[in-house]
Design a protein around this motif. Structure first.
Motif, short mmCIF file in Angstrom:
data_model
loop_
_atom_site.label_atom_id
_atom_site.label_comp_id
_atom_site.label_asym_id
_atom_site.label_seq_id
_atom_site.Cartn_x
_atom_site.Cartn_y
_atom_site.Cartn_z
N LYS A 67 4.59 -2.26 -2.03
CA LYS A 67 4.09 -0.95 -1.60
C LYS A 67 2.56 -0.94 -1.66
O LYS A 67 1.95 -0.29 -2.51
CB LYS A 67 4.66 0.14 -2.51
N PRO A 68 1.91 -1.67 -0.76
CA PRO A 68 0.45 -1.72 -0.81
C PRO A 68 -0.23 -0.42 -0.42
O PRO A 68 -1.38 -0.18 -0.81
CB PRO A 68 0.09 -2.85 0.15
N PHE A 69 0.45 0.43 0.35
CA PHE A 69 -0.14 1.69 0.81
C PHE A 69 0.84 2.83 0.58
O PHE A 69 1.99 2.75 1.00
CB PHE A 69 -0.50 1.61 2.30
N ASP A 70 0.36 3.88 -0.05
CA ASP A 70 1.19 5.05 -0.27
C ASP A 70 1.32 5.83 1.04
O ASP A 70 0.36 5.91 1.81
CB ASP A 70 0.55 5.94 -1.34
N GLY A 71 2.49 6.37 1.31
CA GLY A 71 2.66 7.21 2.48
C GLY A 71 3.15 6.51 3.73
O GLY A 71 3.49 7.16 4.72
N VAL A 72 3.17 5.16 3.70
CA VAL A 72 3.76 4.41 4.82
C VAL A 72 4.75 3.41 4.23
O VAL A 72 4.80 3.20 3.02
CB VAL A 72 2.70 3.67 5.67
N ASN A 73 5.54 2.82 5.10
CA ASN A 73 6.59 1.93 4.64
C ASN A 73 6.06 0.79 3.76
O ASN A 73 5.00 0.23 4.03
CB ASN A 73 7.32 1.30 5.83
N GLY A 74 6.86 0.46 2.75
CA GLY A 74 6.57 -0.73 1.97
C GLY A 74 7.26 -1.94 2.57
O GLY A 74 7.88 -1.86 3.63
N SER A 75 7.17 -3.06 1.89
CA SER A 75 7.70 -4.31 2.43
C SER A 75 8.84 -4.85 1.58
O SER A 75 8.75 -4.89 0.35
CB SER A 75 6.59 -5.38 2.50
N GLY A 76 9.90 -5.28 2.24
CA GLY A 76 11.02 -5.90 1.56
C GLY A 76 11.24 -7.31 2.05
O GLY A 76 10.44 -7.86 2.82
N LYS A 77 12.32 -7.89 1.57
CA LYS A 77 12.68 -9.24 2.00
C LYS A 77 14.19 -9.25 2.11
O LYS A 77 14.89 -9.55 1.14
CB LYS A 77 12.18 -10.25 0.98
N THR A 113 -4.44 -6.05 -8.12
CA THR A 113 -3.05 -5.62 -8.23
C THR A 113 -2.23 -5.83 -6.96
O THR A 113 -1.00 -5.72 -7.01
CB THR A 113 -2.96 -4.12 -8.59
N GLY A 114 -2.87 -6.08 -5.84
CA GLY A 114 -2.14 -6.28 -4.59
C GLY A 114 -1.78 -5.00 -3.87
O GLY A 114 -1.21 -5.03 -2.79
N ARG A 115 -2.12 -3.84 -4.46
CA ARG A 115 -1.84 -2.56 -3.81
C ARG A 115 -3.01 -1.60 -4.01
O ARG A 115 -3.84 -1.79 -4.91
CB ARG A 115 -0.56 -1.93 -4.34
N THR A 116 -3.06 -0.57 -3.16
CA THR A 116 -4.10 0.44 -3.29
C THR A 116 -3.69 1.46 -4.35
O THR A 116 -2.64 2.09 -4.22
CB THR A 116 -4.34 1.15 -1.95
N LEU A 117 -4.50 1.61 -5.37
CA LEU A 117 -4.21 2.57 -6.44
C LEU A 117 -4.74 3.95 -6.10
O LEU A 117 -4.34 4.95 -6.69
CB LEU A 117 -4.83 2.08 -7.75
N PHE A 118 -5.68 4.01 -5.15
CA PHE A 118 -6.18 5.26 -4.60
C PHE A 118 -6.13 5.15 -3.08
O PHE A 118 -6.14 4.06 -2.53
CB PHE A 118 -7.65 5.50 -5.02
N GLY A 119 -6.10 6.29 -2.41
CA GLY A 119 -6.16 6.25 -0.96
C GLY A 119 -5.51 7.46 -0.31
O GLY A 119 -4.32 7.72 -0.54
N ALA A 120 -6.29 8.20 0.45
CA ALA A 120 -5.76 9.36 1.17
C ALA A 120 -5.17 8.90 2.49
O ALA A 120 -5.66 7.96 3.12
CB ALA A 120 -6.88 10.37 1.41
N MET A 121 -4.12 9.58 2.92
CA MET A 121 -3.49 9.23 4.18
C MET A 121 -4.43 9.49 5.35
O MET A 121 -5.15 10.49 5.36
CB MET A 121 -2.21 10.05 4.38
N PRO A 122 -4.47 8.61 6.35
CA PRO A 122 -5.29 8.84 7.54
C PRO A 122 -4.64 9.91 8.42
O PRO A 122 -3.48 10.29 8.20
CB PRO A 122 -5.29 7.48 8.22
N PRO A 123 -5.37 10.39 9.42
CA PRO A 123 -4.79 11.41 10.32
C PRO A 123 -3.49 10.94 10.98
O PRO A 123 -2.59 11.72 11.25
CB PRO A 123 -5.89 11.65 11.35
N LYS A 124 -3.40 9.64 11.23
CA LYS A 124 -2.21 9.06 11.88
C LYS A 124 -1.64 7.99 10.98
O LYS A 124 -2.37 7.15 10.47
CB LYS A 124 -2.59 8.45 13.23
N GLY A 125 -0.34 8.05 10.78
CA GLY A 125 0.33 7.02 9.99
C GLY A 125 1.32 6.26 10.86
O GLY A 125 0.94 5.65 11.85
#
Length: 703
Positions: free
Chosen positions: A317-327, A221-233
């Motif tokens: 939006k490959p990662f939830d909780g941090v910025n996604g990518s635009g163009k 899918t090109g993105r993470t469907l699961f994933g907990a945020m790390p201690p630092k974002g």
């Protein structure tokens, strides 16, 4: 020691550009080809034969054995079929290397195998690729060897556009014709052509290839469907513009070298806001060339990443909780003799032509905000737009203090008498120079922002073609120019008429101008009060393409026929449904085969530990509490998995793509979110050694 790169020497060395054409083509042939490129004159078949032979010889000298018509079907990626230059073996067993004008001009892929939205039935296979001579051919070097790539448009046997390029070229002709009408009214008799120029900023993520291959969701899918945020974002803002790590710097160096050889003016590179996120920005090019170049940029980013043991992620939006990518699509309009119609000059209030162009654009964006929003609609962009790093789903225009003040003068008094100046920036440090600052600040929360001599459309998703947004921009602005010319051409007093029209457009479309914080809740309420549409999802955005208003607009300038618009509606609904279906099935597969078994194994280990501790006569309160917490979340995850399986199974193909897409949006997407919640909580509790896939920490910080 690595060899130093001579950028000036390698730039464009693999492009059949104007310099190469002048060197290799007879003067008459070169002039005839330039007339086709510059003025749209019909190409003589005999000229095409000479060009083809010269192009083939040049490519073969660079090691090319094959050629391809590269085109952009409605799949979101480019397509190509490779043909060798060799002819049938002669009697003596040798072969010739040949390439005719007919082969240069026309190719024939199978049209029914690409998305057509009903324009082509399965048994109606014939389609054509047509050479776009305004976009230079080039030699691409990869594992297949050297390939001569010829940019083309792709149409069905019956003439409908089945690609991104054809409507773009049509829209460029429309804005050229209407902009020239406007310029002639202002006394410009020298400019012969007006072209939209585009500079797309490309954001992307880089992750380690081996870790990527352990994530089924990233692969499918090109993105993470699961994933907990790390201690630092990204909360410390230390990655943005930070020092580029050596592995990434080596990658960027190789990307630049490949792009420069292809004549792509990669200019800027830096770390973006999110960990492992970066950006590349080129210098402006004509819109159709910029579209072709951006496709090459994305392909090159991916290819070079593999060579460096990494994977390039272009999902919005490959990662939830941090910025996604635009163009960010930087768009302007320029004449063949170097006039930028969006350059306000030092005194914008006196620049009547600029004010006319500006207010026409305000009118265009206000009246067709739904089309502009739809042009950036994508399943991945639904996760990004309105989040805390992207423009909201509400279209508005940022003009800045200087231009907003000029418009307010026009609206309130009918006359603009002054323009705010930028002044001097004083740093307060004697050793640092004071310098002239811009007349206005920038606004990163605006989806459509004026940035000095261009507009930046910030909504576009990172993996999407920029053709769609520029088709819309070109067409709606062409229409606004046309309506203005219809009024001004009939006026007895041109100066009075243009003054009145600028004031009218500024007044009638003032609601689209917003210079404040587009991320705020207050703006959502204010936009609703102003009557601005807030189209939050791709499914909600698609219908505007087939309204009577859209059919009339695009039909008027022959950019899209009604059938072409309806086909795109069908394709977009289908793409959405298929994308979410793949995501849902991937989640089900990961949860049932990887995550739940790993958690069950962990609960057994905890239970065994509790028995052993208690058997030794010690309390096992901590272990018991942990087991209870994990078991409860495991039950929630299992229940959510069952629900997701049920709603996904119900989404059977019905033939009604709109209903199917809406079902996925309203039923399957929430079920996916419900499964992710307990699973992400489990990731925080379960032993890292047991968790079956790399975490966000592994992906974002170990590149």
């Amino acid at each position: 020691m690595t060899e130093k790169m001579n950028v000036a020497k390698i730039f464009g060395e693999n492009v059949f550009n104007d310099k190469v054409m002048q060197e290799r083509l007879p003067k008459k042939v070169y002039k005839a080809l330039r007339k086709t490129i510059d003025e749209g004159k019909e190409l003589d078949p005999m000229v095409a034969d000479v060009v083809a032979e010269a192009m083939k010889n040049w490519a073969v000298e660079k090691g090319a054995t094959h050629y391809t018509h590269i085109f952009q079907p409605l799949t979101g990626v480019t397509a190509e079929k490779h043909d060798a230059f060799i002819t049938a073996p002669r009697q003596d067993g040798t072969v010739l290397m040949e390439f005719s004008g007919k082969e240069l001009i026309k190719g024939e892929p199978d049209a029914s195998s690409f998305p057509s939205g009903g324009l082509r039935a399965t048994f109606e296979a014939r389609g054509y690729t047509a050479w776009d001579c305004t976009s230079p051919a080039y030699v691409r070097e990869d594992a297949a060897g050297a390939i001569l790539c010829i940019p083309t448009a792709f149409c069905s046997y019956t003439g409908e556009a089945l690609d991104q390029k054809t409507p773009l070229l049509r829209s460029m002709e429309a804005i050229n014709e209407q902009a020239l009408r406007l310029l002639r009214l202002f006394g410009n008799t020298t400019s012969k052509k007006v072209t939209p120029s585009v500079g797309p900023e490309q954001e992307y993520f880089l992750v380690d290839k081996q870790k990527y291959l352990q994530r089924e969701d990233l692969i499918f899918t090109g993105r993470t469907l699961f994933g907990a945020m790390p201690p630092k974002g990204q909360e410390l803002d230390d990655h943005y513009f930070g020092t580029i790590r050596q592995r990434i710097a080596s990658y960027m160096k190789d990307v630049n070298e490949e792009l420069w050889k292809l004549g792509i003016s990669a200019k800027t590179q830096h770390n973006e806001v999110a960990p492992a996120q970066h950006e590349l920005a080129p210098i402006y090019a004509e819109a159709n060339i910029a579209v072709d170049h951006n496709q090459l940029v994305m392909k090159t980013l991916k290819k070079v990443a593999c060579q460096h043991g990494m994977q390039c992620l272009l999902h919005e939006k490959p990662f939830d909780g941090v910025n996604g990518s635009g163009k960010h699509n930087n768009w302007s309009i320029t004449t063949d003799d170097g006039i930028n119609l969006l350059d306000p000059g030092k005194t914008p209030h006196e620049n009547v032509q600029f004010l006319m162009v500006l207010t026409c654009i305000l009118k265009a964006v206000d009246e067709h905000a739904d089309l502009l929003r739809e042009s950036a609609a994508d399943p991945g962009n639904d996760h990004r737009l309105g989040a805390n790093e992207a423009p909201p789903a509400i279209i508005s225009v940022f003009l800045g203090e200087q231009l907003e003040d000029v418009l307010e003068q026009l609206i309130s008094t009918g006359t603009a008498t002054h323009s705010k100046a930028g002044g001097v920036l004083h740093t307060g440090v004697k050793r640092l120079p004071d310098f002239a600052k811009d007349a206005t600040d920038r606004n990163r929360t605006s989806p459509f922002a004026f940035t000095g001599n261009k507009f930046e459309f910030r909504m576009v998703g990172s993996r999407d073609s920029i053709a769609g947004p520029n088709v819309v921009l070109n067409t709606i602005v062409a229409d606004a120019f046309s309506q203005a010319c219809d009024v001004l051409e009939k006026a007895d007093d041109f100066e009075l008429a243009v003054h009145d029209l600028i004031k009218e457009y500024a007044t009638d479309h003032q609601r689209i101008v917003f210079n404040g914080n587009g991320y705020s809740d207050e703006w959502v309420a204010e936009a609703e009060r102003r009557g601005l549409p807030n189209i939050k999802s791709m499914v909600d955005a698609i219908p505007c393409l087939a309204t009577d208003k859209a059919v009339e607009l695009f039909g008027k300038y022959k950019v899209f026929s009604k059938a072409e618009l309806e086909s795109r509606v069908e394709i977009k609904y289908e793409n959405y449904a298929k994308a979410i279906n793949i995501e849902a099935k991937t989640m089900i597969d990961m949860a049932s085969k990887q995550i739940l078994p790993a958690v069950i194994g962990y609960t057994k280990s905890l239970a065994d530990t509790i028995l052993a501790v208690k058997g030794a006569g010690a309390p096992a309160t901590v272990q018991t509490d942990l087991l209870n917490d994990v078991s409860k979340l495991l039950e929630e995850a299992k229940a959510a998995l069952v629900t997701l399986e049920e709603v996904t199974d119900k989404a059977a193909e019905t033939g009604d793509m709109a209903a199917e897409a809406r079902y996925f949006h309203e039923s399957v997407v929430p079920a996916m979110a419900a499964l992710r919640t307990p699973v992400d909580k489990l990731e925080v509790l379960v032993d890292k050694k047991v968790w079956p896939m790399p975490s966000y920490s592994d992906l974002l910080f170990e590149v």
